[in-house]
Write an enzyme that holds these catalytic residues in place. Structure first.
Site, PDB file in Angstrom:
ATOM      1  N   GLU A 157       0.734  -0.931  -0.095  1.00 54.24           N
ATOM      2  CA  GLU A 157       0.093  -0.136   0.078  1.00 54.24           C
ATOM      3  C   GLU A 157       0.565   1.099   0.011  1.00 54.24           C
ATOM      4  O   GLU A 157       2.514   0.983   0.624  1.00 54.24           O
ATOM      5  CB  GLU A 157      -0.752   0.253   0.840  1.00 54.24           C
ATOM      6  CG  GLU A 157      -2.229  -0.845   1.245  1.00 54.24           C
ATOM      7  CD  GLU A 157      -2.520  -0.864   2.207  1.00 54.24           C
ATOM      8  OE1 GLU A 157      -3.484  -2.110   3.086  1.00 54.24           O
ATOM      9  OE2 GLU A 157      -2.617   0.061   3.193  1.00 54.24           O
ATOM     10  N   CYS A 190       2.811   8.305   1.064  1.00 50.15           N
ATOM     11  CA  CYS A 190       3.413   7.584   2.334  1.00 50.15           C
ATOM     12  C   CYS A 190       4.268   5.954   1.582  1.00 50.15           C
ATOM     13  O   CYS A 190       3.055   5.495   1.285  1.00 50.15           O
ATOM     14  CB  CYS A 190       2.580   7.406   3.387  1.00 50.15           C
ATOM     15  SG  CYS A 190       2.855   6.512   4.758  1.00 50.15           S
ATOM     16  N   CYS A 229      -0.238  -3.287  15.648  1.00 42.33           N
ATOM     17  CA  CYS A 229      -0.297  -2.725  14.389  1.00 42.33           C
ATOM     18  C   CYS A 229      -1.147  -3.877  13.259  1.00 42.33           C
ATOM     19  O   CYS A 229      -0.200  -5.026  13.627  1.00 42.33           O
ATOM     20  CB  CYS A 229       1.365  -2.931  13.637  1.00 42.33           C
ATOM     21  SG  CYS A 229       1.356  -2.680  12.734  1.00 42.33           S
ATOM     22  N   GLY A 271       5.406  -1.986   6.952  1.00 45.16           N
ATOM     23  CA  GLY A 271       7.286  -3.142   7.201  1.00 45.16           C
ATOM     24  C   GLY A 271       7.882  -1.511   7.867  1.00 45.16           C
ATOM     25  O   GLY A 271       7.922  -0.767   8.051  1.00 45.16           O
ATOM     26  N   GLU A 272       9.288  -2.687   8.181  1.00 38.70           N
ATOM     27  CA  GLU A 272      10.315  -1.699   9.280  1.00 38.70           C
ATOM     28  C   GLU A 272      11.015  -1.086   8.063  1.00 38.70           C
ATOM     29  O   GLU A 272      12.199  -2.151   7.550  1.00 38.70           O
ATOM     30  CB  GLU A 272      10.741  -2.761  10.397  1.00 38.70           C
ATOM     31  CG  GLU A 272      12.450  -2.370  10.886  1.00 38.70           C
ATOM     32  CD  GLU A 272      11.924  -0.821  11.405  1.00 38.70           C
ATOM     33  OE1 GLU A 272      11.138  -0.072  12.421  1.00 38.70           O
ATOM     34  OE2 GLU A 272      13.090   0.176  10.187  1.00 38.70           O
ATOM     35  N   SER A 306      10.821   6.540   9.031  1.00 35.72           N
ATOM     36  CA  SER A 306       9.847   6.177  10.235  1.00 35.72           C
ATOM     37  C   SER A 306      10.529   4.786  10.955  1.00 35.72           C
ATOM     38  O   SER A 306      10.620   3.941  10.030  1.00 35.72           O
ATOM     39  CB  SER A 306       8.403   5.657   9.944  1.00 35.72           C
ATOM     40  OG  SER A 306       7.793   5.430  11.453  1.00 35.72           O
ATOM     41  N   SER A 365       8.757   5.253  16.378  1.00 36.82           N
ATOM     42  CA  SER A 365       7.509   5.105  16.857  1.00 36.82           C
ATOM     43  C   SER A 365       8.296   4.786  18.230  1.00 36.82           C
ATOM     44  O   SER A 365       8.634   3.616  18.529  1.00 36.82           O
ATOM     45  CB  SER A 365       7.559   3.643  15.945  1.00 36.82           C
ATOM     46  OG  SER A 365       7.317   3.576  14.698  1.00 36.82           O
ATOM     47  N   LEU A 366       8.210   5.519  19.594  1.00 41.03           N
ATOM     48  CA  LEU A 366       8.178   5.672  20.761  1.00 41.03           C
ATOM     49  C   LEU A 366       7.432   4.879  21.172  1.00 41.03           C
ATOM     50  O   LEU A 366       7.537   3.798  22.165  1.00 41.03           O
ATOM     51  CB  LEU A 366       8.309   6.938  21.469  1.00 41.03           C
ATOM     52  CG  LEU A 366       9.195   6.820  22.972  1.00 41.03           C
ATOM     53  CD1 LEU A 366       9.996   5.890  23.131  1.00 41.03           C
ATOM     54  CD2 LEU A 366       8.179   8.310  23.124  1.00 41.03           C
ATOM     55  N   CYS A 402      -3.055   0.676   7.882  1.00 38.98           N
ATOM     56  CA  CYS A 402      -2.025   0.699   7.090  1.00 38.98           C
ATOM     57  C   CYS A 402      -2.458  -1.201   6.783  1.00 38.98           C
ATOM     58  O   CYS A 402      -2.184  -1.719   8.426  1.00 38.98           O
ATOM     59  CB  CYS A 402      -0.799   1.126   7.542  1.00 38.98           C
ATOM     60  SG  CYS A 402       0.160   0.620   6.897  1.00 38.98           S
TER      61      CYS A 402
HETATM   62  S1  SF4 Z   1       7.787  -2.128  12.836  1.00 39.93           S
HETATM   63 FE1  SF4 Z   1       6.451  -1.121  11.948  1.00 39.93          FE
HETATM   64  S2  SF4 Z   1       5.032  -2.080   9.966  1.00 39.93           S
HETATM   65 FE2  SF4 Z   1       6.813  -3.794  11.823  1.00 39.93          FE
HETATM   66  S3  SF4 Z   1       4.701  -4.206  13.186  1.00 39.93           S
HETATM   67 FE3  SF4 Z   1       5.620  -2.687  14.103  1.00 39.93          FE
HETATM   68  S4  SF4 Z   1       4.484  -0.859  13.572  1.00 39.93           S
HETATM   69 FE4  SF4 Z   1       3.826  -2.612  11.928  1.00 39.93          FE
END
Ligand code: SF4
Length: 359
Positions: A97, A110, A124, A173-174, A205, A227-228, A346
């Protein structure tokens, strides 16, 4: 086609020039092709000033369009959400996406960096989906180009920006678990012969992979968002499980050494979950973590999805929470929700269309 086939979204001018010269085509044609590409036109058949024989050669020798648009949702506020299918390589048939968020003076895309995610953050939706693999640099850049083409073809409401000025790596994704693809895409997006985006207009991010953040700082030093979601290890170990590997103290030291340009700051993202991380003591915990000179806190409302056990804090509570952070000298904002009529969590558009994915 093998993975080594050149990819139009990320090919460099010098490499395309050499390739074309090996076909006996003058070098200036490479520039013309990249002008089309940078506007989002990846199908050689649409490159009107290119001779037909060269268009055919491009189509057969390069991976020109690594993505196919499967679905698009348009919000009444101009936000557009896209579901793309990958057309080649190891992830052929899988879907990702992307979102376009237009504002008066900026247009932000994004983008996703992986199909699924291995990190399993429990709130998530992407984390609940199987991890299928990393996108290539070309597949990442192609999301930006495909969105560019879409807004060119079908412009938005006039008062909104109809061009891509900013890119955020905040989709599925990370990103830092896919360093190869992400580094390649960053280099391509900032290439003077490519889309030519300034690093100041790109934000990545991450959930906090410390060695990878250090390497990003050395290579690209784009804007960083973390992502705290919790400012104590016990809770963050649950909400952001990578914290067990890189706990808050280690993350703190890493953020302090991340190189920032003038006027820039790191954003600490904090999704607000009722009764979990929106308690009065969380204000003090955040205040104890934030480096006020270099960081700001962005409070995010939680988008629920089927099967989620979390609920989001009310807007009133989020505003109150932000006020309390501000009273402690922290720059805190509540993220304005965009595209509410289409903006599920997402990963949800992909989940709803899972049956379209090729196995
Ligand atoms: S790293 Fe990002 S995409 Fe992966 S599970 Fe955690 S919040 Fe979701």
């Amino acid at each position: 086609m093998p993975q080594t086939t050149p990819q139009l979204p990320t090919i460099r001018l010098e490499n395309l020039t050499l390739l074309m010269q090996s076909w006996g085509v003058p070098g200036y044609r490479a520039k013309q092709v990249l002008q089309w590409r940078n506007r989002g036109i990846l199908d050689p058949a649409m490159m009107l000033n290119i001779p037909e024989s060269l268009r055919e050669r491009l189509s057969s020798s390069l991976i020109c369009e690594p993505l196919k648009l499967v679905q698009r949702q348009c919000s009444t506020d101009g936000t557009r959400k896209y579901l793309f299918m990958l057309t080649s390589g190891r992830l052929k048939g899988k879907m990702v996406e992307s979102v376009y968020i237009p504002e008066e003076k900026r247009g932000t895309v994004c983008i996703s960096s992986q199909v699924g995610c291995v990190l399993d953050c429990p709130f998530c939706h992407t984390g609940t989906q199987d991890f299928e693999g990393n996108l290539t640099g070309s597949e990442i850049v192609a999301q930006v180009l495909a969105v560019k083409q879409d807004i060119l073809k079908e412009p938005l409401i006039p008062e909104l920006k109809a061009s891509v000025t900013h890119v955020v790596y905040m989709g599925m994704g990370e990103p830092l678990a896919n360093e190869e693809g992400v580094h390649e895409s960053l280099s391509s997006l900032t290439d003077p012969d490519g889309p030519k985006l300034s690093k100041r207009r790109i934000t990545l991010s991450t959930s906090g992979l410390v060695p990878q953040i250090d390497r990003l700082g050395e290579i690209a030093s784009v804007n960083l968002a973390i992502s705290l979601h919790a400012a104590e290890n016990r809770l963050r170990d649950t909400l952001v499980p990578i914290n067990r590997k890189y706990p808050l103290q280690e993350l703190r030291r890493c953020l302090n050494r991340y190189s920032l340009g003038k006027q820039r700051h790191i954003t600490l993202e904090y999704v607000m979950l009722t009764g979990i991380n929106d308690r009065p003591e969380d204000v003090d915990l955040i205040a104890g973590f934030v480096n006020r000179d270099r960081e700001r806190v962005n409070l995010i409302s939680f988008n629920t999805y089927p099967g989620s056990s979390y609920t989001g804090s009310s807007m009133q509570h989020m505003n109150e929470f932000a006020k309390q952070l501000i009273s402690k000298g922290i720059r805190a904002t509540v993220r304005r929700s965009r595209g509410q009529d289409i903006m599920a969590a997402c990963g949800q558009l992909k989940a709803e269309n899972r049956d379209l994915e090729e196995k």
